[in-house]
Design an enzyme around this catalytic site. Structure first.
Site, PDB file in Angstrom:
ATOM      1  N   GLU A  96       0.802  -1.216   0.000  1.00 28.48           N
ATOM      2  CA  GLU A  96       0.000   0.000   0.000  1.00 28.48           C
ATOM      3  C   GLU A  96       0.839   1.273   0.000  1.00 28.48           C
ATOM      4  O   GLU A  96       0.319   2.370  -0.222  1.00 28.48           O
ATOM      5  CB  GLU A  96      -0.932  -0.003   1.221  1.00 28.48           C
ATOM      6  CG  GLU A  96      -2.059  -1.026   1.114  1.00 28.48           C
ATOM      7  CD  GLU A  96      -2.909  -1.106   2.362  1.00 28.48           C
ATOM      8  OE1 GLU A  96      -2.426  -0.669   3.435  1.00 28.48           O
ATOM      9  OE2 GLU A  96      -4.039  -1.609   2.281  1.00 28.48           O
ATOM     10  N   GLU A 127       7.244 -21.576   7.845  1.00 30.41           N
ATOM     11  CA  GLU A 127       7.398 -20.719   9.029  1.00 30.41           C
ATOM     12  C   GLU A 127       8.399 -21.275  10.025  1.00 30.41           C
ATOM     13  O   GLU A 127       8.899 -20.555  10.886  1.00 30.41           O
ATOM     14  CB  GLU A 127       6.050 -20.499   9.711  1.00 30.41           C
ATOM     15  CG  GLU A 127       5.503 -21.679  10.484  1.00 30.41           C
ATOM     16  CD  GLU A 127       4.275 -21.294  11.297  1.00 30.41           C
ATOM     17  OE1 GLU A 127       4.331 -21.482  12.517  1.00 30.41           O
ATOM     18  OE2 GLU A 127       3.293 -20.799  10.721  1.00 30.41           O
TER      19      GLU A 127
END
Length: 327
Positions: A96, A127
């Site tokens: 963004e 992960e």
């Protein structure tokens, strides 16, 4: 390649039992039998506690932002690193920044364990891989001017912890954002931010309160950093990239709000400055042409207020040329 040794199930269970984000709430054991409106009210009440949890961490958040702005002002990058929901939130915040602040895509980067495909599909074992974190950062050619924010609700995700450790070893500034107190992630970072939101409505579903808390903190880190880098003028997004009709209309509105100029003057200024909002505002407020506006902004390193001050100083003998008061 160094082999990765998986912890046994009993060890993992013991670790989870210590995390507030994983705690079971027996009073909610019949939530599935409640009316829809009651469940919505319950979730809304839980979400209302998140801002107070963030409030307690504001001094640590501010310190992390100041460090981030200082590094980025030297040409450094802001890199988010996380797995699962935490990684997705980092990628979201990074993605963004270009349309909002006209940053180069390389300035704010979101890394998610397992790569881009992990945004929509879980990548098994990603992960838990410290080696993957090291590789992802090495691919970026990380250096001492950069900032790495490790994100993990539990504060124990190997990918996020190793990202912070590896970055710190490379001289980068590091931030550890988690939702449990006394986390390994915060301990590994220069700046530890621990927003303790407590147990979730759905046990262990950290996309809920923990995810909301992380999004709020990431909003602060990127937005306040960009404010400090001169990407705004007052509370106006003067560095936005007008890539569609909505943003072109917003560009016009921002210039009008900053200058109180009529629509025709705003359109002319934007056209003469190739659609650059900041330049158009400077042209109107300082009564300078596009070339001069560009030079003043370059000299001010993109800070509109500084450019306006410089313009005012150079034309102090001609007060009638000054624009309206800055917001």
């Amino acid at each position: 390649m160094t082999s990765h040794v998986e912890p046994d199930t009993s060890q993992l269970l013991a670790q989870l039992a210590t995390l507030s984000t994983e705690a079971y709430r027996p009073e909610l054991s019949k939530i599935d039998e409640l009316p829809t409106l009651d469940i919505a009210r319950l979730m809304n009440a839980e979400d209302a506690t998140v801002t107070q949890a963030v409030l307690s961490q504001l001094p640590d958040i501010a310190a992390a932002v100041d460090g981030t702005a200082e590094r980025m002002n030297r040409g450094g990058r802001l890199v988010y690193a996380g797995a699962g929901t935490a990684g997705r939130l980092g990628v979201l915040d990074a993605s963004e920044c270009p349309p909002t602040f006209n940053t180069d895509p390389s300035q704010v980067v979101g890394l998610i364990a397992g790569g881009p495909s992990a945004m929509v599909t879980a990548v098994e074992g990603a992960e838990d891989s410290p080696a993957l974190a090291r590789q992802d950062l090495d691919d970026l050619r990380l250096n001492e001017h950069d900032v790495v924010v490790g994100i993990s609700a539990s504060g124990r995700t190997p990918y996020a912890i190793e990202a912070v450790r590896h970055a710190r070893a490379r001289g980068a500034l590091t931030v550890g954002l988690s939702c449990n107190a006394g986390s390994a992630l915060a301990a590994a970072a220069d700046h530890g931010i621990e927003v303790v939101v407590g147990p979730e409505v759905l046990t262990g579903s950290t996309r809920l309160k923990a995810g909301t808390a992380q999004k709020l903190v990431l909003n602060m880190i990127s937005t306040i950093t960009m404010i400090k880098l001169g990407k705004t003028y007052g509370n106006l997004m003067v560095d936005l990239r007008a890539s569609n009709e909505k943003l072109r209309a917003r560009s016009h509105r921002i210039v009008a709000l900053a200058t109180s100029a009529p629509d025709t003057a705003v359109d002319t200024a934007l056209a003469e400055n190739d659609g650059e909002v900041k330049n158009a505002i400077l042209s109107l407020l300082a009564s300078v042409d596009a070339e001069t506006a560009e030079r003043l902004l370059e000299d001010a390193h993109g800070h509109l207020r500084r450019a306006l001050e410089a313009a005012a100083t150079s034309t102090s003998a001609l007060p009638s040329q000054q624009g309206t008061v800055a917001p």
